[in-house]
Motif scaffolding. Structure first.
Motif, short mmCIF file in Angstrom:
data_model
loop_
_atom_site.label_atom_id
_atom_site.label_comp_id
_atom_site.label_asym_id
_atom_site.label_seq_id
_atom_site.Cartn_x
_atom_site.Cartn_y
_atom_site.Cartn_z
N LEU A 97 0.79 -1.23 0.00
CA LEU A 97 0.00 0.00 0.00
C LEU A 97 0.82 1.28 0.00
O LEU A 97 0.64 2.15 -0.87
CB LEU A 97 -0.97 -0.03 1.19
N THR A 98 1.70 1.45 0.97
CA THR A 98 2.40 2.73 1.07
C THR A 98 3.31 2.95 -0.15
O THR A 98 3.44 4.07 -0.66
CB THR A 98 3.20 2.82 2.38
N PHE A 156 -4.17 7.78 8.68
CA PHE A 156 -3.23 6.73 9.08
C PHE A 156 -1.80 7.26 8.94
O PHE A 156 -1.48 7.91 7.95
CB PHE A 156 -3.44 5.51 8.16
N SER A 176 1.12 6.21 8.10
CA SER A 176 1.90 5.94 6.89
C SER A 176 1.49 6.89 5.76
O SER A 176 2.34 7.38 5.00
CB SER A 176 1.71 4.48 6.47
N ASP A 177 0.22 7.17 5.66
CA ASP A 177 -0.26 8.10 4.63
C ASP A 177 0.25 9.50 4.91
O ASP A 177 0.67 10.22 3.99
CB ASP A 177 -1.80 8.10 4.59
N TYR A 228 -9.70 4.93 9.04
CA TYR A 228 -9.33 3.71 9.79
C TYR A 228 -9.72 3.81 11.26
O TYR A 228 -9.95 2.78 11.90
CB TYR A 228 -7.81 3.46 9.68
N ASP A 279 -7.20 6.29 -0.54
CA ASP A 279 -6.58 5.13 0.08
C ASP A 279 -7.73 4.24 0.55
O ASP A 279 -8.48 4.62 1.45
CB ASP A 279 -5.71 5.57 1.26
N ALA A 288 -7.68 1.25 1.97
CA ALA A 288 -7.29 0.17 2.90
C ALA A 288 -8.49 -0.38 3.66
O ALA A 288 -8.64 -1.59 3.80
CB ALA A 288 -6.23 0.69 3.88
N HIS A 289 -9.35 0.52 4.16
CA HIS A 289 -10.49 0.08 4.97
C HIS A 289 -11.81 0.07 4.20
O HIS A 289 -12.87 -0.14 4.79
CB HIS A 289 -10.61 0.98 6.21
N CYS A 336 -4.54 -2.14 0.43
CA CYS A 336 -3.81 -3.33 0.84
C CYS A 336 -4.81 -4.49 0.82
O CYS A 336 -6.02 -4.27 0.78
CB CYS A 336 -3.19 -3.16 2.21
N TYR A 359 -4.62 -7.30 2.98
CA TYR A 359 -4.59 -8.18 4.17
C TYR A 359 -5.69 -7.84 5.17
O TYR A 359 -5.85 -8.53 6.16
CB TYR A 359 -3.22 -8.12 4.87
N LYS A 360 -6.45 -6.77 4.92
CA LYS A 360 -7.56 -6.43 5.81
C LYS A 360 -8.79 -7.18 5.32
O LYS A 360 -8.83 -8.40 5.44
CB LYS A 360 -7.72 -4.91 5.87
#
Ligand SMILES: *Cc1c(COP(=O)(O)O)cnc(C)c1O
Length: 424
Positions: free
Chosen positions: A108-109, A136, A138-139, A196, A221, A223-224, A244, A246-247
């Motif tokens: 992701l990042t 988040f 990292s963002d 998130y 992003d 991710a969520h 990503c 993996y969530k």
């Protein structure tokens, strides 16, 4: 109140499970154990569970590597040369994109940086970035260093939109207002599709339209959001997105991520891409010639050859998503999270409030509980009781009833554990 249709009883929860057409999907996942019984796993927003088919599919790649060596690139049952193509269509359905607008690559990042290299091309006058306050970390780091790389002071270039005084959520009008206020100085709007921390789902279509109206790009992003809420990136005219796997996509720790680049950009060879051989036109990739010729579509952003072993679980998981279907998953999700919310409302007197939007259209499956006191004590006691939730400093417990593998009984058990703790 729609909540009157729910009941806080084990019997009711089990009835819901027995009439749930998606209930059987739970059996396709390994549920972590607690004293030899299934734990109540509410952490799918952090690390999704393992599809049982991963082991078999991994064995297949290992066997093909053993059998063919380098020739596996073309002879493997899923040829490694074109392995990433396995995902495009199924990912496209999940994010609402054409199959060539998406590709599974990197993490992701890394992808956020790569996409900003393409879509954050600031000038002296148009260089500002709008993002959400409390994004988040990292963002935050990625976006700040991109601004710095172009010679700007991140504190000046980045405009953070925050909740109003005393609120936890960001008002949509405030995002639009910030976009309009920045006007011609605005280069890019980049938000999490679902925040998130609070679980707030943003109106991506409206934000994108507002960004475009002032001549800026809009990226998200996800991710969520990916695998959690309905997405229509293509129709919403979103410029780019990354996520990503993996969530909610259940592809295991550090799994390969994914990107979306709208066809108006991804079919335009003049849009800058940080080049690598895997993004080159496939017909000429192995001619090994000078001069990068980007392939059409998001695949043109790939750099390295596909990390096959890190993609196996995504393949397994997307099969499950395809069989269940995002529309059916969302329907169950609304009801399941609604049930969890109802149960939490029965715990009046406990020291927490739900900070996630009460409007189901503005959230995914996650609920965030903000504790006024004793949050960590509750969290530790829940863990002890076999309930796996997610602790966020300083005082939030996040729980995600995931429609693929969580049951109504899981939700009831969470409630019963909280109730018991409150009576101690
Ligand atoms: C989970 C998450 C990340 C994690 O980034 P990786 O590069 O995959 O380690 C980044 N941003 C957001 C918003 C997240 O939710």
């Amino acid at each position: 109140m729609m909540n009157t249709r729910y009941e806080a009883s084990l019997e009711y929860a089990r009835d819901c499970d027995s009439s749930d057409t998606l209930f059987a999907f739970r059996d396709r996942f390994h549920i972590p154990q607690h004293h030899d019984t299934d734990s109540k796993y509410f952490c799918g927003n952090s690390l999704g569970l393992q599809p049982k088919s991963v082991a078999y599919l991994m064995e297949q790649e290992l066997a093909d590597w053993a059998k063919y060596g380098v020739e596996g690139h073309f002879m493997a049952r899923n040829p490694w040369f074109s392995y990433h193509h396995l995902f495009s269509e199924r990912l496209g359905k999940i994010v609402g994109a054409l199959k060539d607008e998406v590709v599974a690559m990197n993490t992701l990042t890394v992808n956020l940086h790569l996409l900003m290299l393409s879509f954050y091309r600031p000038t002296k006058t148009r260089y500002k970035i709008i993002m959400e306050a409390g994004a988040f970390p990292s963002d935050q780091y990625a976006i700040a260093t991109q601004a710095a790389m172009h010679g700007f002071n991140p504190d000046e270039a980045i405009i953070e939109v925050a909740p109003r005084q005393g609120k936890h959520l960001i008002a949509h009008e405030d995002i639009l207002e910030a976009i309009n206020a920045a006007g011609e100085s605005l280069a890019l709007v980049i938000l999490g599709g679902v925040n998130y921390y609070t679980g707030q789902l943003f109106n991506m279509e409206g934000i994108t339209a507002a960004a475009h109206a002032v001549g800026a790009y809009a990226g998200f992003d996800l991710a969520h959001a990916v695998g959690n809420v309905p997405l229509h990136l293509h129709d919403w005219q979103v410029d780019f997105a990354c996520w990503c796997s993996y969530k909610y996509l259940n592809s295991g720790p550090g799994a390969v991520g994914g990107v979306f680049v709208h066809e108006v950009h991804s079919y335009d060879p003049t849009v800058f891409r940080a080049a690598g051989w895997w993004g080159n036109d496939e017909k000429t990739r192995f001619k090994m010639e000078k001069h990068f010729v980007p392939q059409a579509g998001a695949g043109g952003w790939q750099m390295s050859n596909a990390p096959v072993f890190n993609m196996v679980a995504l393949n397994a998981s997307l099969d499950v998503f395809d069989k269940a279907g995002m529309a059916a998953l969302r329907e169950k999700s609304l009801n399941l999270t609604g049930y969890m919310e109802f149960l939490l409302q029965q715990l009046e007197g406990l020291p927490f409030e739900i900070i996630t939007p009460a409007d189901p259209a503005q959230r995914g499956c996650q609920l965030s509980l903000l504790f006024f006191k004793d949050g960590k004590k509750y969290f530790d006691a829940l863990t002890e009781a076999g309930v796996i939730a997610d602790w966020r400093e300083p005082n939030v417990i996040r729980i995600a009833p995931v429609p693929l593998y969580n049951s109504y009984e899981d939700c009831y058990r969470f409630y019963a554990a909280m109730l018991k703790l409150s009576q101690q």
